[in-house]
Design a protein around this motif. Structure first.
Motif, mmCIF file in Angstrom:
data_model
loop_
_atom_site.group_PDB
_atom_site.id
_atom_site.type_symbol
_atom_site.label_atom_id
_atom_site.label_comp_id
_atom_site.label_asym_id
_atom_site.label_seq_id
_atom_site.Cartn_x
_atom_site.Cartn_y
_atom_site.Cartn_z
ATOM 1 N N GLY A 293 0.734 -1.505 0.321
ATOM 2 C CA GLY A 293 -0.260 -0.004 0.013
ATOM 3 C C GLY A 293 1.014 1.220 -0.401
ATOM 4 O O GLY A 293 0.421 2.127 -0.072
ATOM 5 N N GLY A 294 2.049 1.076 0.795
ATOM 6 C CA GLY A 294 3.185 2.630 0.461
ATOM 7 C C GLY A 294 3.245 2.655 -1.052
ATOM 8 O O GLY A 294 4.103 3.802 -0.661
ATOM 9 N N TRP A 295 3.105 1.636 -1.874
ATOM 10 C CA TRP A 295 3.569 2.095 -3.881
ATOM 11 C C TRP A 295 3.287 3.633 -3.362
ATOM 12 O O TRP A 295 2.568 4.345 -3.821
ATOM 13 N N PRO A 296 4.881 3.569 -3.698
ATOM 14 C CA PRO A 296 4.972 5.765 -4.706
ATOM 15 C C PRO A 296 4.054 5.748 -6.173
ATOM 16 O O PRO A 296 4.317 5.622 -6.491
ATOM 17 N N ASN A 297 3.485 7.362 -5.735
ATOM 18 C CA ASN A 297 3.220 7.609 -6.592
ATOM 19 C C ASN A 297 4.469 7.827 -8.364
ATOM 20 O O ASN A 297 3.633 7.265 -9.558
ATOM 21 N N PHE A 298 4.746 7.469 -8.319
ATOM 22 C CA PHE A 298 5.824 7.525 -8.944
ATOM 23 C C PHE A 298 7.916 6.717 -8.710
ATOM 24 O O PHE A 298 7.319 7.225 -7.103
ATOM 25 N N GLY A 299 8.511 6.314 -9.403
ATOM 26 C CA GLY A 299 9.572 5.791 -9.059
ATOM 27 C C GLY A 299 9.663 4.276 -8.791
ATOM 28 O O GLY A 299 10.428 3.969 -7.636
ATOM 29 N N ALA A 300 8.350 4.043 -8.366
ATOM 30 C CA ALA A 300 8.049 2.317 -8.120
ATOM 31 C C ALA A 300 9.591 1.725 -9.066
ATOM 32 O O ALA A 300 9.622 0.492 -7.655
ATOM 33 N N GLU A 301 10.046 1.409 -10.144
ATOM 34 C CA GLU A 301 10.599 0.494 -10.437
ATOM 35 C C GLU A 301 12.024 1.175 -9.614
ATOM 36 O O GLU A 301 13.236 0.150 -9.872
ATOM 37 N N GLY A 305 11.602 -3.320 -3.052
ATOM 38 C CA GLY A 305 10.684 -4.340 -2.237
ATOM 39 C C GLY A 305 9.576 -3.893 -3.187
ATOM 40 O O GLY A 305 9.259 -5.324 -4.087
ATOM 41 N N ILE A 306 8.658 -2.558 -3.438
ATOM 42 C CA ILE A 306 8.165 -2.184 -5.490
ATOM 43 C C ILE A 306 8.473 -2.434 -5.663
ATOM 44 O O ILE A 306 8.386 -2.781 -6.928
ATOM 45 N N ARG A 307 9.703 -2.933 -5.847
ATOM 46 C CA ARG A 307 10.375 -3.022 -7.529
ATOM 47 C C ARG A 307 9.933 -4.221 -7.941
ATOM 48 O O ARG A 307 9.954 -4.342 -9.249
ATOM 49 N N TYR A 308 9.802 -5.575 -6.991
ATOM 50 C CA TYR A 308 9.906 -6.961 -7.409
ATOM 51 C C TYR A 308 8.409 -6.678 -7.736
ATOM 52 O O TYR A 308 7.456 -7.946 -8.552
ATOM 53 N N PHE A 309 7.193 -5.830 -7.335
ATOM 54 C CA PHE A 309 6.272 -6.075 -7.736
ATOM 55 C C PHE A 309 5.933 -5.502 -8.481
ATOM 56 O O PHE A 309 5.304 -5.554 -9.565
ATOM 57 N N HIS A 310 6.602 -4.326 -9.072
ATOM 58 C CA HIS A 310 6.379 -3.505 -10.853
ATOM 59 C C HIS A 310 6.931 -4.976 -11.690
ATOM 60 O O HIS A 310 5.938 -4.536 -12.302
ATOM 61 N N GLU A 311 7.801 -5.398 -11.151
ATOM 62 C CA GLU A 311 8.487 -5.709 -12.661
ATOM 63 C C GLU A 311 8.030 -7.015 -12.658
ATOM 64 O O GLU A 311 7.933 -8.076 -13.564
ATOM 65 N N THR A 312 6.557 -7.692 -11.859
ATOM 66 C CA THR A 312 6.411 -9.199 -12.008
ATOM 67 C C THR A 312 4.747 -8.919 -12.342
ATOM 68 O O THR A 312 4.332 -10.132 -12.394
ATOM 69 N N THR A 313 4.514 -7.320 -12.356
ATOM 70 C CA THR A 313 2.548 -7.426 -12.692
ATOM 71 C C THR A 313 2.856 -7.730 -13.916
ATOM 72 O O THR A 313 3.380 -7.803 -14.830
#
Length: 477
Positions: A293-301, A305-313
């Motif tokens: 839920g702390g996924w930022p509005n920009f810079g997720a990649e 931690g969030i980078r992993y979810f972003h790459e595996t979407t």
């Protein structure tokens, strides 16, 4: 008059004899969860509009300035409003499904159809009515010069408001697209809520006569289908339906419409993993959802931690639009959060407590009024830091330096501690104003709109089982 103008909890303390009692019901914890989510949405918009330096993930500020502790993972959920919208939709699917599914389990299909008909009839009044009132008041405030720049005449302002209401707030044809309504951009969720409420009612109606196993299997297939189509809001509403039926299957329920006769009872099985392990599982689910839920509005990649979810979407969310990946994970996190919050005893007790329940009662009003209230007061309350001059002194685009104002003038905004304290101070001042406005709007507009919906339904109702004059009107023909 005084009682109507002060917050209800203050009025209850002054006039305890008029205090209204509120009883808990099996899904009261969902009201509390919705209330907490509404508060987070308010804090989110307050933060985004007044403290943009706190929005990036910890350590990723664009100007390389030191980050504040509230930007840390898990902590930043307190101003992460986007996942809260997804929680709203799952809760709506759950609550709207609960009574019709309960009547299906009681073998009372006539009651189920009556509930669906009544809910579908009153849904537009419930959703759109308060929004029409709030945006009309905003239109008047704009024309009075209290907000933004007014149009030349009241007539032009009125037609602009009408167009915004018709094409952005009560417009259900865009499904899950952000229409960004004029007069209050935060109401973009309302047409999505309405369209998917109608979809939910249709799905319940279609599967109301089939066997339970067939119904739950079909609902699961629909959930997967909606995700494969990239329809996150449809997935959330139908997930609410699935969770509502699971909730009913876990407890003892009875036929309460005409009598107290127990129709069937079901003793929930003991957790396969044991109580401690089961609680640990749900706490892990909630913790993971809070982190995502702390996924930022920009810079997720770039966010650890969030980078992993972003790459595996997976597709189609990976390539729909820049914000689509977070919508998938927010949808999954919201669904699991609604499920797990009802399974952890101390979390459920907190959500059924007086604070969370009060937030739940005023949640819709809070969601509606926080935008215009912030727009009116945040400018001179929060203010800004010292702004240097821009442009050449003799140029047309020259802007002179502006001294610091508001809380930021008193606290400063150079160090992380100053920025954090300015954030807290502004929130401490503005939150009571927003809660006060929401409380008054809840009693003056939101609750009366619910009553109005019921009265209109009863006035229009055609009871085919009673062919007799009612309320002075004779039947013709």
């Amino acid at each position: 008059m005084l009682r109507s103008l002060i917050p209800s909890f203050v009025a209850d303390a002054i006039w305890p004899e008029h205090r209204q009692s509120w009883k808990l019901h099996p899904t009261s914890y969902l009201d509390g969860l919705r209330g907490i989510a509404s508060v987070v949405v308010f804090i989110c918009h307050y933060t985004e509009e007044n403290h943009p330096s706190l929005i990036p993930s910890y350590g990723l500020n664009p100007d390389y300035s030191p980050s504040s502790w509230i930007q840390l993972p898990f902590v930043r959920i307190i101003f992460s409003g986007r996942p809260m919208v997804h929680i709203f939709f799952v809760i709506s699917g759950f609550v709207l499904s609960y009574k019709p599914v309960k009547s299906i389990h009681s073998r009372n299909l006539d009651r189920c159809f009556s509930i669906l008909s009544s809910s579908a009839f009153r849904r537009p009044i419930r959703l759109f009515g308060p929004c029409v009132v709030s945006t009309f008041l905003i239109m008047l405030m704009i024309q009075c010069g209290w907000l933004r720049t007014p149009l030349p005449t009241l007539t032009e302002q009125f037609w602009a408001w009408k167009n915004a209401v018709f094409h952005s707030i009560t417009w259900p044809w865009a499904w899950d697209y952000d229409l960004r309504p004029g007069y209050d951009v935060h109401l973009w969720t309302i047409p999505i809520e309405f369209a998917h409420s109608m979809l939910l009612f249709m799905v319940i109606l279609v599967f109301s006569r089939v066997r339970q196993l067939v119904r739950q299997s079909a609902v699961l297939c629909l959930m997967v289908y909606f995700l494969c189509c990239g329809k996150w809001a449809a997935f959330e509403f139908i997930t609410g339906l699935f969770l509502a039926e699971c909730h009913l299957l876990q407890g003892t329920h009875s036929k309460t419409w005409e009598s107290s006769e127990t129709l069937s009872s079901y003793v929930p099985p003991k957790p396969l993993l044991g109580t401690i392990a089961w609680t640990t599982l749900h706490l892990t689910i909630i913790a993971t959802a809070v982190f995502v839920g702390g996924w930022p509005n920009f810079g997720a990649e770039e966010t650890p931690g969030i980078r992993y979810f972003h790459e595996t979407t997976p597709e189609p969310f990976a390539s729909m639009d820049p914000l689509a990946p977070q919508k998938l994970w927010f949808a999954l996190g919201a669904s699991l959060t609604v499920w797990s919050c009802g399974e952890v005893r101390f979390i459920r007790r907190f959500l059924e407590g007086p604070l969370a329940q009060y937030c739940g009662r005023v949640s819709y009003a809070l969601y509606i009024v926080h935008g215009p209230v912030l727009e009116i007061f945040q400018g001179f309350v929060v203010g800004h830091t010292w702004l240097p001059s821009q442009g050449e002194p003799d140029g047309m685009d020259y802007l002179p330096a502006m001294p610091a104002t508001g809380v930021k003038a008193l606290v400063g905004g150079e160090s992380p501690m100053q920025r954090t304290f300015a954030w807290l101070a502004g929130l401490f001042i503005l939150a009571p104003v927003v809660i006060w406005a929401a409380d008054v709007f809840w009693r003056a507009v939101d609750n009366p709109m619910i009553v109005l919906g019921r009265k209109i339904e009863m006035l229009c109702l055609d009871d085919v089982d009673e062919y007799r004059p009612r309320q002075g009107f004779a039947l013709a023909g």
